[in-house]
Design a protein around this motif. Structure first.
Motif, PDB file in Angstrom:
ATOM      1  N   ASN A   1       0.827  -1.209   0.000  1.00 20.89           N
ATOM      2  CA  ASN A   1       0.000   0.000   0.000  1.00 20.89           C
ATOM      3  C   ASN A   1       0.863   1.262   0.000  1.00 20.89           C
ATOM      4  N   ARG A   2       1.907   1.260   0.799  1.00 17.86           N
ATOM      5  CA  ARG A   2       2.763   2.448   0.888  1.00 17.86           C
ATOM      6  C   ARG A   2       3.650   2.623  -0.338  1.00 17.86           C
ATOM      7  N   LYS A   3       4.147   1.514  -0.865  1.00 16.49           N
ATOM      8  CA  LYS A   3       5.072   1.608  -1.989  1.00 16.49           C
ATOM      9  C   LYS A   3       4.378   1.888  -3.309  1.00 16.49           C
ATOM     10  N   PHE A   4       3.164   1.346  -3.466  1.00 22.02           N
ATOM     11  CA  PHE A   4       2.500   1.460  -4.762  1.00 22.02           C
ATOM     12  C   PHE A   4       1.213   2.288  -4.727  1.00 22.02           C
ATOM     13  N   GLY A   5       0.868   2.838  -3.570  1.00 24.92           N
ATOM     14  CA  GLY A   5      -0.321   3.674  -3.491  1.00 24.92           C
ATOM     15  C   GLY A   5      -1.616   2.906  -3.561  1.00 24.92           C
ATOM     16  N   ALA A   6      -1.585   1.620  -3.153  1.00 25.90           N
ATOM     17  CA  ALA A   6      -2.804   0.808  -3.156  1.00 25.90           C
ATOM     18  C   ALA A   6      -3.582   1.031  -1.861  1.00 25.90           C
ATOM     19  N   ARG A   7      -4.775   0.462  -1.793  1.00 14.76           N
ATOM     20  CA  ARG A   7      -5.609   0.557  -0.594  1.00 14.76           C
ATOM     21  C   ARG A   7      -6.133  -0.821  -0.214  1.00 14.76           C
ATOM     22  N   TYR A   8      -5.285  -1.816  -0.324  1.00 18.34           N
ATOM     23  CA  TYR A   8      -5.702  -3.186  -0.074  1.00 18.34           C
ATOM     24  C   TYR A   8      -5.873  -3.469   1.419  1.00 18.34           C
ATOM     25  N   THR A   9      -6.823  -4.342   1.722  1.00 21.33           N
ATOM     26  CA  THR A   9      -6.975  -4.854   3.082  1.00 21.33           C
ATOM     27  C   THR A   9      -6.448  -6.281   3.187  1.00 21.33           C
ATOM     28  N   ASP A  10      -6.168  -6.892   2.058  1.00 23.84           N
ATOM     29  CA  ASP A  10      -5.656  -8.268   2.008  1.00 23.84           C
ATOM     30  C   ASP A  10      -4.715  -8.347   0.818  1.00 23.84           C
ATOM     31  N   LEU A  11      -3.696  -9.185   0.918  1.00 24.16           N
ATOM     32  CA  LEU A  11      -2.719  -9.258  -0.166  1.00 24.16           C
ATOM     33  C   LEU A  11      -2.568 -10.664  -0.728  1.00 24.16           C
ATOM     34  N   CYS A  12      -2.350 -11.638   0.147  1.00 25.46           N
ATOM     35  CA  CYS A  12      -2.017 -12.998  -0.294  1.00 25.46           C
ATOM     36  C   CYS A  12      -3.247 -13.895  -0.295  1.00 25.46           C
ATOM     37  N   TYR A  13      -4.175 -13.607  -1.190  1.00 20.59           N
ATOM     38  CA  TYR A  13      -5.412 -14.387  -1.271  1.00 20.59           C
ATOM     39  C   TYR A  13      -5.659 -14.750  -2.721  1.00 20.59           C
ATOM     40  N   GLY A  14      -6.034 -16.004  -2.960  1.00 22.77           N
ATOM     41  CA  GLY A  14      -6.112 -16.503  -4.327  1.00 22.77           C
ATOM     42  C   GLY A  14      -7.472 -16.475  -4.989  1.00 22.77           C
ATOM     43  N   TYR A  15      -8.462 -15.864  -4.342  1.00 21.33           N
ATOM     44  CA  TYR A  15      -9.810 -15.824  -4.918  1.00 21.33           C
ATOM     45  C   TYR A  15     -10.015 -14.449  -5.548  1.00 21.33           C
ATOM     46  N   ASN A  16      -9.850 -14.372  -6.865  1.00 16.17           N
ATOM     47  CA  ASN A  16      -9.932 -13.113  -7.592  1.00 16.17           C
ATOM     48  C   ASN A  16     -10.619 -13.327  -8.933  1.00 16.17           C
ATOM     49  N   ALA A  17     -11.053 -12.228  -9.554  1.00  3.95           N
ATOM     50  CA  ALA A  17     -11.656 -12.305 -10.884  1.00  3.95           C
ATOM     51  C   ALA A  17     -11.282 -11.049 -11.652  1.00  3.95           C
TER      52      ALA A  17
ATOM     53  N   ARG B   1       4.762   5.333  -8.888  1.00  7.18           N
ATOM     54  CA  ARG B   1       4.008   6.476  -8.363  1.00  7.18           C
ATOM     55  C   ARG B   1       4.571   7.789  -8.898  1.00  7.18           C
ATOM     56  N   ARG B   2       5.919   7.856  -9.032  1.00  7.45           N
ATOM     57  CA  ARG B   2       6.521   9.081  -9.567  1.00  7.45           C
ATOM     58  C   ARG B   2       6.097   9.299 -11.016  1.00  7.45           C
ATOM     59  N   ASP B   3       6.074   8.196 -11.795  1.00  8.17           N
ATOM     60  CA  ASP B   3       5.646   8.313 -13.191  1.00  8.17           C
ATOM     61  C   ASP B   3       4.190   8.738 -13.289  1.00  8.17           C
ATOM     62  N   LEU B   4       3.338   8.195 -12.375  1.00  9.84           N
ATOM     63  CA  LEU B   4       1.927   8.572 -12.386  1.00  9.84           C
ATOM     64  C   LEU B   4       1.761  10.054 -12.079  1.00  9.84           C
ATOM     65  N   ARG B   5       2.515  10.554 -11.100  1.00  9.20           N
ATOM     66  CA  ARG B   5       2.431  11.989 -10.769  1.00  9.20           C
ATOM     67  C   ARG B   5       2.895  12.831 -11.937  1.00  9.20           C
ATOM     68  N   ARG B   6       3.956  12.386 -12.632  1.00  7.74           N
ATOM     69  CA  ARG B   6       4.465  13.138 -13.775  1.00  7.74           C
ATOM     70  C   ARG B   6       3.433  13.182 -14.892  1.00  7.74           C
ATOM     71  N   ARG B   7       2.749  12.052 -15.131  1.00  8.63           N
ATOM     72  CA  ARG B   7       1.730  12.035 -16.187  1.00  8.63           C
ATOM     73  C   ARG B   7       0.553  12.934 -15.834  1.00  8.63           C
ATOM     74  N   ARG B   8       0.136  12.901 -14.549  1.00  9.35           N
ATOM     75  CA  ARG B   8      -0.971  13.765 -14.132  1.00  9.35           C
ATOM     76  C   ARG B   8      -0.602  15.237 -14.296  1.00  9.35           C
ATOM     77  N   ARG B   9       0.645  15.597 -13.944  1.00 14.84           N
ATOM     78  CA  ARG B   9       1.097  16.984 -14.082  1.00 14.84           C
ATOM     79  C   ARG B   9       1.105  17.377 -15.552  1.00 14.84           C
ATOM     80  N   HIS B  10       1.532  16.461 -16.422  1.00 15.05           N
ATOM     81  CA  HIS B  10       1.565  16.737 -17.855  1.00 15.05           C
ATOM     82  C   HIS B  10       0.157  16.988 -18.380  1.00 15.05           C
ATOM     83  N   VAL B  11      -0.807  16.178 -17.915  1.00 19.49           N
ATOM     84  CA  VAL B  11      -2.195  16.359 -18.342  1.00 19.49           C
ATOM     85  C   VAL B  11      -2.726  17.708 -17.884  1.00 19.49           C
TER      86      VAL B  11
END
Length: 273
Positions: free
Chosen positions: A166-182, A252-262
């Protein structure tokens, strides 16, 4: 189960029938849904797994990891149209990648073969996807979720790893290592999976965030494995997950740069200082 319904009037030829799959009293969908089940020596558990799978599913893809029991035969007896794919490599990640390649559906659901997942929850995942999400991520710790199969140490480890992501990639996950996804099939083109072990779920969770895909967490309850022993090793696999996290570059730095460019593109020349 499938049904043929005529679409509402929208200027199109009313004689054209659209195939819908009713999945609840309030929702019918057109995208076919594939369920991928990686399995190795899970013959005793498959009856519990298949019993909860909805009958509106388009296909079930069983990836057999060179089972020495009757896993394949049991699967075919329970779901006559099951697509059995032989796994040539090793590891859960390799099995899932093999299964994904064999899917023909627009929506892909990942389900474990140990009986810990309730197939009745698939409707919640699919509902999230057809409502606008790209990736529906199961969570045992979201409000309404739960687990019967995690020790205190595993919960602590999952929390710590989730916090790092969450801190490194700006996610908001409550769980990480779970195999039930779609997810929608097109997501595979953006996350480029390249790992073979249990860390595959973590890699997917990181790369969907890095790709800017819309993620919705789905509360899910994890039950105890019914028969047999899990191949998961908390310390060994936890370290593998940590290496994956540290090896993935944050964008995250690249995302901020793209948002600033927009913002600059949308700002008039006289407004730029």
């Amino acid at each position: 189960m499938s049904s043929v319904l005529r679409p509402p009037s929208s200027g199109k030829d009313p004689s054209i029938a659209v195939h819908y799959r009713p999945i609840s009293t309030h929702l019918a969908i057109t995208p076919p849904v594939s369920v991928v089940i990686p399995a190795m020596n899970e013959a005793e558990n498959l009856p519990y797994v298949f019993k909860t799978l909805p009958d509106w599913i388009h296909e079930v893809v069983l990836v057999d990891g060179n089972s020495t029991d009757d896993t394949v035969e049991v699967a075919r007896s329970l779901w006559p149209g099951v697509k059995v794919v032989e796994q040539h490599g090793k590891g859960k990640g390799d099995a899932l990648i093999t299964g994904f390649e064999a899917c023909s559906g627009d929506i892909i659901v990942m389900v474990d073969a140990d009986g810990s997942a309730d197939g009745n929850e698939i409707v919640s995942y699919v509902s999230a996807l057809v409502s606008g999400a790209d990736f529906a991520k199961g969570s045992r710790f979201a409000n309404g979720g739960g687990t019967d199969d995690m020790t205190f140490i595993r919960k602590l480890g999952n929390w710590a790893l989730c916090t790092i992501v969450n801190r490194k990639f700006g996610a908001r996950y409550t769980d990480l290592c779970y195999g039930y996804n779609a997810f929608w099939r097109h997501c595979l083109d953006k996350i480029d999976l390249d790992c073979t072990g249990f860390e595959v779920e973590t890699l997917m969770n990181i790369r969907v965030v890095k790709a800017g895909l819309k993620v919705q967490e789905i509360p899910s309850h994890e039950y105890l494995r019914i028969h047999g022993m899990s191949n998961l090793r908390a310390v060994r696999d936890g370290l593998r997950v940590l290496r994956v996290i540290l090896g993935e570059r944050s964008n995250r730095r690249d995302l901020r740069r793209r948002r600033r460019h927009v913002r600059l593109l949308n700002t008039g020349p006289g407004d730029v200082s």
